[in-house]
Design a protein around this motif. Structure first.
Motif, PDB file in Angstrom:
ATOM      1  N   SER A  80      28.663  -5.634   9.910  1.00  0.00           N
ATOM      2  CA  SER A  80      29.282  -6.959   9.874  1.00  0.00           C
ATOM      3  C   SER A  80      28.278  -8.035  10.274  1.00  0.00           C
ATOM      4  CB  SER A  80      30.492  -6.982  10.816  1.00  0.00           C
ATOM      5  OG  SER A  80      31.017  -8.276  10.912  1.00  0.00           O
ATOM      6  N   GLY A  81      27.482  -7.735  11.279  1.00  0.00           N
ATOM      7  CA  GLY A  81      26.474  -8.699  11.719  1.00  0.00           C
ATOM      8  C   GLY A  81      25.425  -8.950  10.649  1.00  0.00           C
ATOM      9  N   LYS A  83      25.783  -8.484   7.435  1.00  0.00           N
ATOM     10  CA  LYS A  83      26.446  -9.173   6.323  1.00  0.00           C
ATOM     11  C   LYS A  83      26.502 -10.674   6.618  1.00  0.00           C
ATOM     12  CE  LYS A  83      30.856  -9.457   5.861  1.00  0.00           C
ATOM     13  NZ  LYS A  83      32.269  -9.165   5.810  1.00  0.00           N
ATOM     14  N   ASN A  84      26.830 -11.032   7.853  1.00  0.00           N
ATOM     15  CA  ASN A  84      26.894 -12.448   8.216  1.00  0.00           C
ATOM     16  C   ASN A  84      25.520 -13.117   8.174  1.00  0.00           C
ATOM     17  OD1 ASN A  84      29.660 -12.388   8.572  1.00  0.00           O
ATOM     18  ND2 ASN A  84      29.540 -11.962  10.760  1.00  0.00           N
ATOM     19  N   VAL A  85      24.480 -12.377   8.575  1.00  0.00           N
ATOM     20  CA  VAL A  85      23.123 -12.936   8.504  1.00  0.00           C
ATOM     21  C   VAL A  85      22.747 -13.203   7.052  1.00  0.00           C
ATOM     22  CG1 VAL A  85      20.676 -12.375   8.825  1.00  0.00           C
ATOM     23  CG2 VAL A  85      22.300 -11.977  10.680  1.00  0.00           C
ATOM     24  N   TYR A  86      22.987 -12.234   6.162  1.00  0.00           N
ATOM     25  CA  TYR A  86      22.645 -12.408   4.749  1.00  0.00           C
ATOM     26  C   TYR A  86      23.491 -13.512   4.116  1.00  0.00           C
ATOM     27  CZ  TYR A  86      19.872  -8.173   5.102  1.00  0.00           C
ATOM     28  OH  TYR A  86      18.942  -7.237   5.459  1.00  0.00           O
ATOM     29  N   LEU A  87      24.750 -13.580   4.469  1.00  0.00           N
ATOM     30  CA  LEU A  87      25.613 -14.628   3.942  1.00  0.00           C
ATOM     31  C   LEU A  87      25.124 -16.008   4.387  1.00  0.00           C
ATOM     32  CD1 LEU A  87      28.182 -15.301   2.361  1.00  0.00           C
ATOM     33  CD2 LEU A  87      29.459 -15.074   4.488  1.00  0.00           C
ATOM     34  N   THR A  88      24.760 -16.141   5.652  1.00  0.00           N
ATOM     35  CA  THR A  88      24.242 -17.422   6.159  1.00  0.00           C
ATOM     36  C   THR A  88      22.940 -17.794   5.464  1.00  0.00           C
ATOM     37  OG1 THR A  88      25.242 -16.981   8.306  1.00  0.00           O
ATOM     38  CG2 THR A  88      23.513 -18.645   8.244  1.00  0.00           C
TER      39      THR A  88
END
Length: 114
Positions: A80-81, A83-88
Protein backbone atom coordinates in the motif's frame (compact mmCIF):
# COMPACT_ATOMS: atom_id res chain seq x y z
CA UNK A 1 13.36 17.24 92.61
CA UNK A 2 16.43 15.33 91.65
CA UNK A 3 16.91 12.06 93.51
CA UNK A 4 20.04 11.50 95.48
CA UNK A 5 22.84 9.62 93.76
CA UNK A 6 23.24 7.00 96.45
CA UNK A 7 19.71 5.57 96.26
CA UNK A 8 20.34 3.33 93.16
CA UNK A 9 18.61 5.52 90.58
CA UNK A 10 20.11 7.53 87.79
CA UNK A 11 19.48 11.25 87.82
CA UNK A 12 16.45 12.39 85.77
CA UNK A 13 15.08 8.80 85.38
CA UNK A 14 11.90 7.62 86.95
CA UNK A 15 11.61 4.26 88.60
CA UNK A 16 8.97 3.17 86.01
CA UNK A 17 10.38 0.79 83.36
CA UNK A 18 7.15 0.33 81.40
CA UNK A 19 8.27 2.81 78.72
CA UNK A 20 11.46 0.80 78.22
CA UNK A 21 9.50 -2.46 78.03
CA UNK A 22 7.13 -0.94 75.47
CA UNK A 23 10.07 0.29 73.40
CA UNK A 24 11.75 -3.14 73.50
CA UNK A 25 8.50 -4.84 72.50
CA UNK A 26 8.03 -2.36 69.63
CA UNK A 27 11.59 -3.03 68.46
CA UNK A 28 11.00 -6.78 68.67
CA UNK A 29 7.83 -6.43 66.59
CA UNK A 30 9.70 -4.30 64.05
CA UNK A 31 12.49 -6.88 63.80
CA UNK A 32 9.95 -9.69 63.25
CA UNK A 33 8.24 -7.62 60.58
CA UNK A 34 11.55 -6.92 58.85
CA UNK A 35 12.49 -10.62 58.94
CA UNK A 36 9.13 -11.50 57.40
CA UNK A 37 9.57 -8.82 54.72
CA UNK A 38 13.10 -10.02 54.00
CA UNK A 39 11.95 -13.62 53.48
CA UNK A 40 9.10 -12.47 51.20
CA UNK A 41 11.53 -10.35 49.16
CA UNK A 42 13.86 -13.35 48.79
CA UNK A 43 10.99 -15.48 47.46
CA UNK A 44 10.05 -12.71 45.04
CA UNK A 45 13.66 -12.28 43.93
CA UNK A 46 13.87 -16.01 43.19
CA UNK A 47 10.55 -16.01 41.32
CA UNK A 48 11.22 -13.07 38.99
CA UNK A 49 13.72 -14.75 36.61
CA UNK A 50 11.37 -17.72 36.13
CA UNK A 51 8.44 -15.38 35.45
CA UNK A 52 10.45 -13.48 32.82
CA UNK A 53 11.61 -16.72 31.22
CA UNK A 54 8.04 -18.01 31.05
CA UNK A 55 6.79 -14.68 29.63
CA UNK A 56 9.57 -14.68 27.03
CA UNK A 57 8.79 -18.23 25.95
CA UNK A 58 5.08 -17.47 25.79
CA UNK A 59 5.71 -14.28 23.80
CA UNK A 60 7.93 -16.04 21.30
CA UNK A 61 5.46 -18.90 20.83
CA UNK A 62 2.66 -16.34 20.30
CA UNK A 63 4.78 -14.57 17.68
CA UNK A 64 5.50 -17.89 15.96
CA UNK A 65 1.83 -18.83 15.89
CA UNK A 66 0.89 -15.45 14.39
CA UNK A 67 3.83 -15.27 11.96
CA UNK A 68 1.67 -15.80 8.85
CA UNK A 69 -0.73 -13.04 9.81
CA UNK A 70 2.14 -10.71 10.77
CA UNK A 71 3.90 -11.33 7.44
CA UNK A 72 0.70 -10.76 5.44
CA UNK A 73 -0.06 -7.54 7.31
CA UNK A 74 3.51 -6.30 6.80
CA UNK A 75 3.44 -7.16 3.09
CA UNK A 76 0.07 -5.50 2.48
CA UNK A 77 1.15 -2.38 4.38
CA UNK A 78 4.37 -2.17 2.36
CA UNK A 79 2.47 -2.72 -0.90
CA UNK A 80 0.00 0.00 0.00
CA UNK A 81 2.83 2.37 0.82
CA UNK A 82 4.66 1.70 -2.45
CA UNK A 83 1.41 2.06 -4.40
CA UNK A 84 0.89 5.48 -2.80
CA UNK A 85 4.46 6.53 -3.60
CA UNK A 86 4.06 5.54 -7.27
CA UNK A 87 0.64 7.17 -7.45
CA UNK A 88 2.01 10.43 -5.99
CA UNK A 89 4.94 10.34 -8.43
CA UNK A 90 2.57 9.78 -11.38
CA UNK A 91 0.27 12.63 -10.35
CA UNK A 92 3.25 14.94 -9.81
CA UNK A 93 4.70 14.05 -13.20
CA UNK A 94 1.32 14.63 -14.88
CA UNK A 95 0.98 18.01 -13.15
CA UNK A 96 4.50 18.98 -14.22
CA UNK A 97 3.75 17.91 -17.80
CA UNK A 98 0.54 19.98 -17.76
CA UNK A 99 2.51 23.03 -16.56
CA UNK A 100 5.10 22.53 -19.29
CA UNK A 101 2.36 22.65 -21.94
CA UNK A 102 1.73 26.32 -21.04
CA UNK A 103 5.29 27.37 -21.86
CA UNK A 104 5.62 28.91 -25.27
CA UNK A 105 8.52 28.26 -27.54
CA UNK A 106 10.70 31.22 -26.49
CA UNK A 107 13.72 29.00 -26.50
CA UNK A 108 13.01 27.93 -30.08
CA UNK A 109 13.15 31.54 -31.26
CA UNK A 110 16.43 32.21 -29.55
CA UNK A 111 17.86 29.02 -30.96
CA UNK A 112 16.57 29.88 -34.45
CA UNK A 113 18.11 33.33 -34.25
CA UNK A 114 21.55 31.93 -33.50
Amino acid sequence: QMPAMGDGQMPYMSGDTSDMKNAVEAMSTAIDSMDSLSSKMSVLKDAIPDAFKQASDSYLSDIDSLSGEIENTFASTMNSGFKNVYLTTTVSAAAAFALLLFYKGKNKKTQDEK
